[in-house]
Design an enzyme around this catalytic site. Structure first.
Site, short mmCIF file in Angstrom:
data_model
loop_
_atom_site.label_atom_id
_atom_site.label_comp_id
_atom_site.label_asym_id
_atom_site.label_seq_id
_atom_site.Cartn_x
_atom_site.Cartn_y
_atom_site.Cartn_z
N SER A 156 2.87 7.01 1.89
CA SER A 156 2.07 5.80 2.10
C SER A 156 0.95 6.06 3.11
CB SER A 156 2.98 4.69 2.64
OG SER A 156 2.22 3.68 3.24
N TYR A 179 -4.72 2.63 0.37
CA TYR A 179 -5.27 1.28 0.28
C TYR A 179 -6.76 1.45 0.50
CZ TYR A 179 -0.63 -0.91 0.67
OH TYR A 179 0.65 -1.33 0.44
N THR A 205 -3.57 1.96 -4.63
CA THR A 205 -2.81 0.72 -4.85
C THR A 205 -3.79 -0.44 -5.05
OG1 THR A 205 -0.96 1.52 -3.54
CG2 THR A 205 -1.13 -0.86 -3.80
N LYS A 281 -1.98 2.36 -9.00
CA LYS A 281 -0.63 1.78 -8.83
C LYS A 281 -0.75 0.26 -8.85
CE LYS A 281 3.29 1.95 -5.58
NZ LYS A 281 3.28 0.70 -4.81
N HIS A 305 4.67 -3.80 -6.93
CA HIS A 305 4.90 -3.63 -5.49
C HIS A 305 6.31 -4.09 -5.12
CE1 HIS A 305 1.92 -2.54 -2.26
NE2 HIS A 305 2.95 -2.82 -1.51
C1 FNR Z 1 6.50 -0.85 -0.10
N1 FNR Z 1 5.60 -0.53 -1.10
C2 FNR Z 1 4.38 0.04 -0.77
N2 FNR Z 1 3.49 0.37 -1.74
C3 FNR Z 1 2.31 0.97 -1.44
O1 FNR Z 1 1.53 1.26 -2.35
N3 FNR Z 1 2.01 1.25 -0.13
C4 FNR Z 1 2.84 0.95 0.90
O2 FNR Z 1 2.55 1.23 2.06
C5 FNR Z 1 4.07 0.29 0.58
N4 FNR Z 1 4.93 -0.09 1.58
C6 FNR Z 1 6.14 -0.65 1.25
C7 FNR Z 1 7.04 -0.98 2.27
C8 FNR Z 1 8.29 -1.48 1.94
C9 FNR Z 1 9.25 -1.81 3.04
C10 FNR Z 1 8.66 -1.64 0.60
C11 FNR Z 1 10.05 -2.13 0.21
C12 FNR Z 1 7.77 -1.33 -0.41
C13 FNR Z 1 5.93 -0.74 -2.54
C14 FNR Z 1 6.61 0.50 -3.10
O3 FNR Z 1 5.73 1.59 -3.18
C15 FNR Z 1 7.16 0.25 -4.51
O4 FNR Z 1 6.13 -0.20 -5.35
C16 FNR Z 1 8.31 -0.76 -4.54
O5 FNR Z 1 9.12 -0.63 -3.41
C17 FNR Z 1 9.16 -0.50 -5.79
O6 FNR Z 1 10.12 -1.48 -5.94
P1 FNR Z 1 11.65 -1.33 -5.44
O7 FNR Z 1 12.15 0.02 -5.88
O8 FNR Z 1 11.63 -1.47 -3.97
O9 FNR Z 1 12.33 -2.45 -6.13
#
Ligand code: FNR
Length: 409
Positions: A156, A179, A205, A281, A305
């Site tokens: 990330s 981002y 993203t 994404k 997400h």
């Molecule tokens: C995320 N996700 C996420 N996505 C992204 O593109 N950049 C980020 O910094 C983050 N940070 C983030 C923090 C936390 C605590 C969570 C739970 C999720 C989303 C992540 O990449 C992913 O799309 C989802 O977590 C997938 O779904 P599940 O497996 O958590 O159900």
């Protein structure tokens, strides 16, 4: 108030179960004789040691017990009423498997070619920001676990550890999630840095255009710690404070992390600025999938997400067939959000995904037992997926096609 009450009920129920489990007579009668409902099973059980885990949900229960309410809430929350979060799980129930028999499935190959790299498994680690909120070793522990299990890791942009250090700990190039921000100079600076660090793929993203995380806010109210010690709310984009990629950057100059006026022009500009492969994404419709191919994007992740920003109420497994139809095999399609079981992985591949990402499950492992927990989550999911592949008698990922799933009912 509903979510808080629900959470208190869950806490009361867990305490009761722990009390019952401590009583040999009651544990032997009430508990062992009651098959759990789907919702109860997905609550998991608190475990004392990493090897006690039966499925990934046991890490969820353990993480919930170990984390302070606000940090647990940050991980668990969806957006608004959490309906997309729930749909990410229930969507998988709408599909059943069609399993073939009497085919030699002794040797199976789970490897997949993704953007010029062969990966031993179709399961990868999603980008998750602020991992130190869950364990002191944070993303470093995740990188070591990814190395130990030879798993693709997407880092990330909201990382507490530099891309160079994570790459060294992973022992192989990681993919990098970006981002966009409203400040092109900062974006270019970051893109150039991750490219120099050896990242072959940039993951942009596009689904985070603001969110209202009610569950996070409700659980934060239960947290008695002084959050301002770590989170300076007076600083714009305070989530990026103390992040190595943003040293010396005026955080106010970044504006929105995903600007509301971002269009395909930005995608072009970004693609022209780097030799890394670019994937998007957050694609969830056929129209956007077709446009992504037309605009020369190298791959897409069907993602909402994890239900954290997208209020559609639609699980990604439901979006996948239309996205796959739009892509028609021209670029890789990845999927995340709600993957918790080997059967989920299999269904996603059957419906057109080339690989699947996990977010929260490895965070549960991380919060519970650090690196060991992340490794255990990955191994559990890989083992379940291999089991399903053998049951279906599909010996390679290419064989997992639409013929192996059927709409329930
Ligand atoms: C995320 N996700 C996420 N996505 C992204 O593109 N950049 C980020 O910094 C983050 N940070 C983030 C923090 C936390 C605590 C969570 C739970 C999720 C989303 C992540 O990449 C992913 O799309 C989802 O977590 C997938 O779904 P599940 O497996 O958590 O159900």
């Amino acid at each position: 108030m509903g979510a808080v009450l629900e959470e208190s009920r869950k806490v009361a129920r867990r305490s009761l179960l722990r009390y019952l489990a401590a009583s040999p007579i009651l544990a032997g009668t009430l508990l062992s004789q009651a098959p759990r409902t789907r919702a109860e099973a997905e609550e998991g059980d608190v475990i004392a040691a990493v090897n006690d885990a039966i499925d990934v949900f046991d890490f969820h229960a353990t993480a919930r017990q170990k984390l302070p309410p606000a940090h647990y809430g940050y991980m668990a929350t969806g957006t608004l009423d959490d309906s997309t979060l729930r749909a990410n799980r229930t969507g998988f129930d709408k599909w059943q498997l069609r399993l073939r028999r009497l085919i030699d499935a002794k040797q199976i190959d789970t490897s997949v070619e993704l953007l010029g790299q062969r990966q031993p498994s179709p399961i990868f680690l999603d980008p998750v920001g602020n991992q130190e909120a869950f364990h002191p070793e944070g993303v470093k522990a995740a990188a070591r676990a990814a190395r130990a299990t030879d798993t693709l890791q997407i880092l990330s942009m909201v990382t507490n550890t530099s891309v160079e250090e994570v790459t060294a700990l992973r022992g192989a190039p990681v993919w990098f999630q970006l981002y966009p921000t409203e400040n092109w100079d900062v974006t270019t600076m970051i893109v150039q840095r991750v490219e120099r660090a050896g990242c072959p793929v940039l993951v942009l993203t596009i689904d985070s255009r603001g969110s209202k995380r009610d569950t996070l806010r409700r659980l934060s109210r239960q947290d008695t710690r002084d959050c301002s010690v770590c989170h300076d709310r007076s600083v714009p984009n305070n989530a990026l404070m103390r992040k190595p990629l943003f040293e010396g950057v005026d955080l106010a100059s970044l504006g929105q992390l995903v600007p509301l006026d971002m269009t395909w022009n930005f995608v072009h500009r970004l693609k022209d600025s780097t030799s890394m492969k670019l994937i998007l994404k957050g694609v969830v419709t056929r129209e956007d999938a077709e446009l992504a191919v037309e605009h020369g994007v190298d791959g897409i992740v069907v993602s909402n997400h994890g239900g954290r920003s997208d209020p559609s109420g639609r699980g990604t497994i439901e979006s996948l067939p239309e996205v796959a139809a739009g892509v028609q095999g021209r670029i890789p399609v990845l999927l995340d959000s709600g993957i918790r079981r080997g059967t989920d992985v299999f269904k996603a591949l059957a419906l057109g995904a080339d690989a699947v990402g996990i977010g929260r499950p490895y965070v549960w492992g991380l919060a519970s037992f650090g690196q060991e927990g992340v490794e255990a989550v990955i191994r559990l999911l890989k083992a379940e997926f291999e089991l399903v592949m053998r049951q279906a008698a599909t010996t390679s990922l290419r064989q997992i096609t639409r013929d192996y799933v059927v709409r329930a009912g």
